[in-house]
Design a protein around this motif. Structure first.
Motif, PDB file in Angstrom:
ATOM      1  N   ARG A 126       0.824  -1.204   0.000  1.00 34.17           N
ATOM      2  CA  ARG A 126       0.000   0.000   0.000  1.00 34.17           C
ATOM      3  C   ARG A 126       0.862   1.259   0.000  1.00 34.17           C
ATOM      4  O   ARG A 126       0.576   2.215  -0.717  1.00 34.17           O
ATOM      5  CB  ARG A 126      -0.919   0.005   1.218  1.00 34.17           C
ATOM      6  N   GLY A 127       1.929   1.263   0.789  1.00 35.30           N
ATOM      7  CA  GLY A 127       2.790   2.442   0.851  1.00 35.30           C
ATOM      8  C   GLY A 127       3.445   2.734  -0.485  1.00 35.30           C
ATOM      9  O   GLY A 127       3.484   3.889  -0.935  1.00 35.30           O
ATOM     10  N   ARG A 128       3.966   1.696  -1.144  1.00 35.12           N
ATOM     11  CA  ARG A 128       4.599   1.912  -2.445  1.00 35.12           C
ATOM     12  C   ARG A 128       3.581   2.335  -3.497  1.00 35.12           C
ATOM     13  O   ARG A 128       3.882   3.136  -4.388  1.00 35.12           O
ATOM     14  CB  ARG A 128       5.324   0.642  -2.882  1.00 35.12           C
ATOM     15  N   ALA A 129       2.360   1.782  -3.416  1.00 42.06           N
ATOM     16  CA  ALA A 129       1.316   2.165  -4.367  1.00 42.06           C
ATOM     17  C   ALA A 129       0.944   3.641  -4.209  1.00 42.06           C
ATOM     18  O   ALA A 129       0.743   4.347  -5.203  1.00 42.06           O
ATOM     19  CB  ALA A 129       0.084   1.285  -4.177  1.00 42.06           C
ATOM     20  N   VAL A 130       0.862   4.110  -2.971  1.00 39.74           N
ATOM     21  CA  VAL A 130       0.540   5.524  -2.731  1.00 39.74           C
ATOM     22  C   VAL A 130       1.672   6.425  -3.225  1.00 39.74           C
ATOM     23  O   VAL A 130       1.422   7.468  -3.849  1.00 39.74           O
ATOM     24  CB  VAL A 130       0.271   5.758  -1.227  1.00 39.74           C
ATOM     25  N   ILE A 131       2.926   6.034  -2.959  1.00 39.42           N
ATOM     26  CA  ILE A 131       4.071   6.819  -3.443  1.00 39.42           C
ATOM     27  C   ILE A 131       4.055   6.913  -4.959  1.00 39.42           C
ATOM     28  O   ILE A 131       4.259   7.986  -5.541  1.00 39.42           O
ATOM     29  CB  ILE A 131       5.385   6.187  -2.943  1.00 39.42           C
ATOM     30  N   HIS A 132       3.796   5.774  -5.618  1.00 38.05           N
ATOM     31  CA  HIS A 132       3.761   5.777  -7.086  1.00 38.05           C
ATOM     32  C   HIS A 132       2.618   6.634  -7.601  1.00 38.05           C
ATOM     33  O   HIS A 132       2.778   7.377  -8.576  1.00 38.05           O
ATOM     34  CB  HIS A 132       3.625   4.341  -7.592  1.00 38.05           C
ATOM     35  N   LEU A 133       1.453   6.548  -6.958  1.00 36.55           N
ATOM     36  CA  LEU A 133       0.302   7.344  -7.389  1.00 36.55           C
ATOM     37  C   LEU A 133       0.592   8.836  -7.276  1.00 36.55           C
ATOM     38  O   LEU A 133       0.291   9.604  -8.208  1.00 36.55           O
ATOM     39  CB  LEU A 133      -0.922   6.967  -6.552  1.00 36.55           C
ATOM     40  N   ILE A 134       1.183   9.249  -6.170  1.00 45.73           N
ATOM     41  CA  ILE A 134       1.518  10.668  -5.983  1.00 45.73           C
ATOM     42  C   ILE A 134       2.557  11.117  -7.007  1.00 45.73           C
ATOM     43  O   ILE A 134       2.468  12.209  -7.582  1.00 45.73           O
ATOM     44  CB  ILE A 134       2.012  10.911  -4.548  1.00 45.73           C
ATOM     45  N   PHE A 135       3.549  10.264  -7.249  1.00 49.53           N
ATOM     46  CA  PHE A 135       4.611  10.597  -8.208  1.00 49.53           C
ATOM     47  C   PHE A 135       4.048  10.767  -9.617  1.00 49.53           C
ATOM     48  O   PHE A 135       4.346  11.754 -10.309  1.00 49.53           O
ATOM     49  CB  PHE A 135       5.671   9.495  -8.184  1.00 49.53           C
ATOM     50  N   ILE A 136       3.227   9.813 -10.057  1.00 47.04           N
ATOM     51  CA  ILE A 136       2.664   9.868 -11.404  1.00 47.04           C
ATOM     52  C   ILE A 136       1.668  11.015 -11.538  1.00 47.04           C
ATOM     53  O   ILE A 136       1.619  11.714 -12.564  1.00 47.04           O
ATOM     54  CB  ILE A 136       2.012   8.519 -11.758  1.00 47.04           C
ATOM     55  N   LEU A 137       0.854  11.226 -10.490  1.00 50.87           N
ATOM     56  CA  LEU A 137      -0.107  12.328 -10.530  1.00 50.87           C
ATOM     57  C   LEU A 137       0.614  13.673 -10.612  1.00 50.87           C
ATOM     58  O   LEU A 137       0.213  14.549 -11.397  1.00 50.87           O
ATOM     59  CB  LEU A 137      -0.996  12.282  -9.289  1.00 50.87           C
ATOM     60  N   SER A 138       1.676  13.852  -9.833  1.00 49.93           N
ATOM     61  CA  SER A 138       2.440  15.099  -9.867  1.00 49.93           C
ATOM     62  C   SER A 138       3.053  15.326 -11.239  1.00 49.93           C
ATOM     63  O   SER A 138       3.035  16.449 -11.764  1.00 49.93           O
ATOM     64  CB  SER A 138       3.532  15.075  -8.795  1.00 49.93           C
ATOM     65  N   ASP A 139       3.585  14.265 -11.822  1.00 50.07           N
ATOM     66  CA  ASP A 139       4.178  14.392 -13.153  1.00 50.07           C
ATOM     67  C   ASP A 139       3.118  14.731 -14.196  1.00 50.07           C
ATOM     68  O   ASP A 139       3.353  15.573 -15.071  1.00 50.07           O
ATOM     69  CB  ASP A 139       4.887  13.087 -13.517  1.00 50.07           C
ATOM     70  N   SER A 140       1.955  14.095 -14.118  1.00 48.85           N
ATOM     71  CA  SER A 140       0.888  14.381 -15.080  1.00 48.85           C
ATOM     72  C   SER A 140       0.405  15.822 -14.954  1.00 48.85           C
ATOM     73  O   SER A 140       0.183  16.505 -15.972  1.00 48.85           O
ATOM     74  CB  SER A 140      -0.286  13.413 -14.868  1.00 48.85           C
ATOM     75  N   VAL A 141       0.259  16.302 -13.717  1.00 45.43           N
ATOM     76  CA  VAL A 141      -0.145  17.699 -13.504  1.00 45.43           C
ATOM     77  C   VAL A 141       0.903  18.644 -14.061  1.00 45.43           C
ATOM     78  O   VAL A 141       0.578  19.674 -14.680  1.00 45.43           O
ATOM     79  CB  VAL A 141      -0.388  17.955 -12.001  1.00 45.43           C
TER      80      VAL A 141
END
Length: 401
Positions: A282-297
């Protein structure tokens, strides 16, 4: 034969047929687009499609061949000779042969009064490999192709009928590959908790809704800055590759094969989440989600600042951002709903899956065959369930008892 066996075998055959049709449909869409680009004089677009198609096919056949040669020789006694299989992979037909062989195994069991445990286990073995290869093909070829087509549409301001065909088939094919992979991964659990219809539908939808905005953000940046998208990809790809290396993956036989796996996983993580090692998923999934979302924004904001609310082709950027944002938050909500209420509960009973025999139910014998590759991924995905098991006895880790 028990009705549950009939249902299980029939479902595997149907899934195998859908995988073959999805693969062929995606191939037809790509070749159709190439022919149309050549007729329009867009040779660069046609070349890019062929390059993406070629490199994905080569990597797919390489994975298939490495797995085949790593398996014990006696495991695939019913297949063709090793030299002929090598020729099929050289001709880029290895994956298609695997799909046909898997369907043949399933259909042969339908004509048996009571399929043996060995036949059922071997069918699961083949299904797991096919599902993983289909997932790799989706992210190695279909996802980059989809990004390219969307970038072309954004540059031109309109989409032709063959482009709409490719876009829709790619989106559906990628989401189906994710669902089929997750469904197959659960067969590594002895209890085999199956995904129900509602669970499957929600899982399919949240993957589709979360993947769409990410691909659209990259396509938008590619349309506005076509000469910088390669730099962006390689920069993030190197970061993700380093992250995978830090997790110490151990999936492929040999160090060279392992680096091939890590390179492929870094490309998948560029678009979507994929768990590659055990631990706090769960922790790695949240980190990846934040990373990808920040990059997309960041990609969308850069395009907005440089070109305003309208693209040179006349497409409203505000409309795309609104639709993409709505899809993302809807997909995120469905993902939360799935894992809170629809995700089937599972108990990790090793059954030769994680290398122990101590927790096997007394009324069920161990599997004769298991897929070590998918087992490693299942251990990573179902870490919490695996932690409940008490390891008592080590056995052979790969192939056949």
């Amino acid at each position: 034969m028990p009705l549950s066996v009939h249902h299980h075998v029939a479902l595997d055959v149907v899934v195998g047929l859908v995988s073959i049709l999805s693969f062929l449909l995606d191939l037809i869409a790509d070749l159709w687009a190439v022919v149309q680009y050549v007729l329009l004089g867009r040779y660069l677009w046609a070349a890019l499609v062929l390059v993406l198609l070629g490199q994905a096919s080569v990597l797919l056949q390489l994975f298939s061949w490495l797995w085949l040669t790593a398996d014990p020789t006696e495991l695939h006694h019913s297949q063709l000779s090793r030299p002929f299989l090598a020729l099929l992979h050289l001709l880029q037909l290895g994956y298609l042969y695997r799909c046909l062989h898997g369907m043949h195994q399933g259909l042969s069991m339908c004509y048996q009064e009571v399929p043996s445990e060995c036949d059922l286990a071997y069918a699961d073995f083949l299904s797991l490999d096919i599902s993983m290869l289909k997932l790799f093909e989706s992210f190695l070829e279909a996802t980059p192709q989809l990004t390219l087509v969307l970038a072309i549409v954004l540059q031109n301001g309109q989409a032709e009928y063959y482009q709409w065909f490719g876009i829709s088939s790619s989106f559906l094919g990628i989401s189906w590959a994710l669902l089929d992979y997750h469904r197959s991964l659960r067969t590594c659990l002895p209890s085999k908790p199956r995904l129900g219809r509602s669970s499957s539908a929600v899982y399919f939808l949240w993957n589709l809704l979360l993947l769409g905005p990410r691909i659209c953000a990259i396509a938008l940046f590619s349309a506005v800055f076509p000469y910088y998208v390669a730099l962006h990809f390689f920069s993030l790809w190197l970061v993700l590759l380093f992250w995978i290396w830090l997790q110490g993956t151990n999936f492929m036989p040999g160090s060279k094969g392992e680096w091939l796996y890590r390179v492929t996983m870094a490309l998948i993580l560029y678009f979507s989440w994929f768990n590659v090692s055990g631990g706090r998923t769960r922790g790695r999934a949240v980190i990846h989600l934040i990373f990808i979302l920040s990059d997309s924004v960041l990609l969308v904001t850069t395009s907005w600042v440089t070109h305003g609310t309208w693209l040179p082709s006349g497409i409203s950027l505000l409309m795309w951002v609104t639709i993409g944002g709505a899809c993302f938050f809807l997909g995120l909500a469905l993902r939360v709903i799935y894992y809170l209420w629809l995700h089937p509960s599972c108990s990790w009973e090793p059954d030769l899956v994680d290398g122990t025999l101590g927790l096997l139910p007394p009324h069920r014998p161990p599997k004769l065959i298991y897929n070590r590759r998918a087992t490693l991924l299942a251990e990573n995905f179902f870490t919490k369930a695996k932690a409940r098991a008490v390891l008592t006895e080590e056995v052979q880790l790969n192939g056949v008892l």
